[in-house]
Write a protein that holds these residues in place. Structure first.
Motif, PDB file in Angstrom:
ATOM      1  N   LEU A   9      52.428  77.790  23.956  1.00  0.00           N
ATOM      2  CA  LEU A   9      50.731  76.781  23.601  1.00  0.00           C
ATOM      3  C   LEU A   9      51.526  75.662  24.785  1.00  0.00           C
ATOM      4  O   LEU A   9      51.680  74.834  24.688  1.00  0.00           O
ATOM      5  CB  LEU A   9      51.332  76.234  22.552  1.00  0.00           C
ATOM      6  N   LYS A  10      49.349  75.296  24.671  1.00  0.00           N
ATOM      7  CA  LYS A  10      49.459  74.391  25.481  1.00  0.00           C
ATOM      8  C   LYS A  10      49.311  72.990  25.540  1.00  0.00           C
ATOM      9  O   LYS A  10      48.889  72.944  24.228  1.00  0.00           O
ATOM     10  CB  LYS A  10      48.241  74.869  26.580  1.00  0.00           C
ATOM     11  N   SER A  20      49.544  72.110  14.454  1.00  0.00           N
ATOM     12  CA  SER A  20      50.675  72.182  13.890  1.00  0.00           C
ATOM     13  C   SER A  20      50.555  73.647  12.429  1.00  0.00           C
ATOM     14  O   SER A  20      51.827  74.256  12.617  1.00  0.00           O
ATOM     15  CB  SER A  20      51.540  71.174  12.554  1.00  0.00           C
ATOM     16  N   ILE A  21      48.938  74.073  12.175  1.00  0.00           N
ATOM     17  CA  ILE A  21      48.424  74.794  11.523  1.00  0.00           C
ATOM     18  C   ILE A  21      48.835  75.901  12.457  1.00  0.00           C
ATOM     19  O   ILE A  21      49.432  77.643  11.961  1.00  0.00           O
ATOM     20  CB  ILE A  21      47.256  75.367  11.047  1.00  0.00           C
ATOM     21  N   LYS A  22      48.610  76.249  13.724  1.00  0.00           N
ATOM     22  CA  LYS A  22      48.478  77.751  14.677  1.00  0.00           C
ATOM     23  C   LYS A  22      49.792  77.917  14.767  1.00  0.00           C
ATOM     24  O   LYS A  22      50.338  78.835  15.043  1.00  0.00           O
ATOM     25  CB  LYS A  22      47.575  76.962  15.618  1.00  0.00           C
ATOM     26  N   VAL A  23      50.476  77.195  14.979  1.00  0.00           N
ATOM     27  CA  VAL A  23      51.982  77.501  15.159  1.00  0.00           C
ATOM     28  C   VAL A  23      51.800  77.885  13.934  1.00  0.00           C
ATOM     29  O   VAL A  23      53.158  79.008  14.242  1.00  0.00           O
ATOM     30  CB  VAL A  23      53.087  76.031  15.882  1.00  0.00           C
ATOM     31  N   GLU A  24      52.366  77.279  13.586  1.00  0.00           N
ATOM     32  CA  GLU A  24      53.213  78.277  11.741  1.00  0.00           C
ATOM     33  C   GLU A  24      52.020  79.630  11.167  1.00  0.00           C
ATOM     34  O   GLU A  24      53.411  80.077  11.225  1.00  0.00           O
ATOM     35  CB  GLU A  24      52.853  77.087  10.208  1.00  0.00           C
ATOM     36  N   GLN A  25      51.056  79.371  11.399  1.00  0.00           N
ATOM     37  CA  GLN A  25      50.243  80.612  11.713  1.00  0.00           C
ATOM     38  C   GLN A  25      50.986  81.758  12.707  1.00  0.00           C
ATOM     39  O   GLN A  25      51.300  82.729  11.905  1.00  0.00           O
ATOM     40  CB  GLN A  25      49.573  80.816  11.825  1.00  0.00           C
ATOM     41  N   LYS A  48      49.874  68.304  36.000  1.00  0.00           N
ATOM     42  CA  LYS A  48      49.632  67.751  35.336  1.00  0.00           C
ATOM     43  C   LYS A  48      49.321  67.337  33.916  1.00  0.00           C
ATOM     44  O   LYS A  48      51.156  66.944  34.249  1.00  0.00           O
ATOM     45  CB  LYS A  48      49.082  69.092  34.364  1.00  0.00           C
ATOM     46  N   GLU A  49      49.143  66.122  32.974  1.00  0.00           N
ATOM     47  CA  GLU A  49      49.348  65.655  32.441  1.00  0.00           C
ATOM     48  C   GLU A  49      48.895  66.359  31.296  1.00  0.00           C
ATOM     49  O   GLU A  49      48.416  65.905  29.978  1.00  0.00           O
ATOM     50  CB  GLU A  49      48.794  64.225  31.981  1.00  0.00           C
ATOM     51  N   SER A  50      49.985  67.449  30.915  1.00  0.00           N
ATOM     52  CA  SER A  50      50.109  67.970  30.309  1.00  0.00           C
ATOM     53  C   SER A  50      51.604  69.067  30.299  1.00  0.00           C
ATOM     54  O   SER A  50      51.825  68.992  30.805  1.00  0.00           O
ATOM     55  CB  SER A  50      48.826  69.454  30.143  1.00  0.00           C
ATOM     56  N   SER A  51      51.922  70.155  28.961  1.00  0.00           N
ATOM     57  CA  SER A  51      53.045  70.514  29.313  1.00  0.00           C
ATOM     58  C   SER A  51      52.231  71.951  27.723  1.00  0.00           C
ATOM     59  O   SER A  51      51.756  72.230  27.372  1.00  0.00           O
ATOM     60  CB  SER A  51      54.299  69.883  28.366  1.00  0.00           C
ATOM     61  N   GLU A  52      53.854  72.865  28.158  1.00  0.00           N
ATOM     62  CA  GLU A  52      53.600  74.201  26.985  1.00  0.00           C
ATOM     63  C   GLU A  52      54.975  74.146  26.524  1.00  0.00           C
ATOM     64  O   GLU A  52      56.011  73.964  27.186  1.00  0.00           O
ATOM     65  CB  GLU A  52      53.454  75.151  28.161  1.00  0.00           C
ATOM     66  N   THR A  53      54.696  74.953  25.402  1.00  0.00           N
ATOM     67  CA  THR A  53      55.286  74.717  24.576  1.00  0.00           C
ATOM     68  C   THR A  53      55.505  76.594  24.529  1.00  0.00           C
ATOM     69  O   THR A  53      55.145  76.842  24.163  1.00  0.00           O
ATOM     70  CB  THR A  53      55.679  74.819  22.990  1.00  0.00           C
ATOM     71  N   MET A  54      57.480  76.829  24.381  1.00  0.00           N
ATOM     72  CA  MET A  54      57.329  78.001  24.731  1.00  0.00           C
ATOM     73  C   MET A  54      58.325  78.262  23.513  1.00  0.00           C
ATOM     74  O   MET A  54      59.395  78.170  22.987  1.00  0.00           O
ATOM     75  CB  MET A  54      58.379  78.366  25.874  1.00  0.00           C
ATOM     76  N   ILE A  55      57.691  79.294  22.594  1.00  0.00           N
ATOM     77  CA  ILE A  55      58.347  79.937  22.224  1.00  0.00           C
ATOM     78  C   ILE A  55      58.908  81.823  22.313  1.00  0.00           C
ATOM     79  O   ILE A  55      58.184  82.305  22.468  1.00  0.00           O
ATOM     80  CB  ILE A  55      57.258  79.771  20.743  1.00  0.00           C
TER      81      ILE A  55
END
Length: 61
Positions: A9-10, A20-25, A48-55
């Motif tokens: 997730l970016k 958080s709703i999209k993550v929970e879904q 870049k001024e961003s990150s990714e969350t890896m699950i």
């Protein structure tokens, strides 16, 4: 034996973060299919001024 699945997730540092709703879904979707969370990690994206969350999910096969 185990099977593994990775989703990312970016994130943007200029926004309020991940929806958080999209993550929970997403988590609930994979849980219903027999997956469980093995690891969650935030990964900075260089230059870049961003990150990714890896699950990382796993399930026994």
């Amino acid at each position: 034996m185990y099977d593994y699945k990775v989703i990312t997730l970016k994130n943007s540092y200029f926004e309020e973060g991940i929806d958080s709703i999209k993550v929970e879904q997403a988590i609930n979707k994979y849980a219903r299919l027999g997956w469980r969370i093995k690891m969650i990690e935030q990964i900075p994206i260089s230059n870049k001024e961003s990150s990714e969350t890896m699950i990382l999910f796993e399930r026994e096969i």
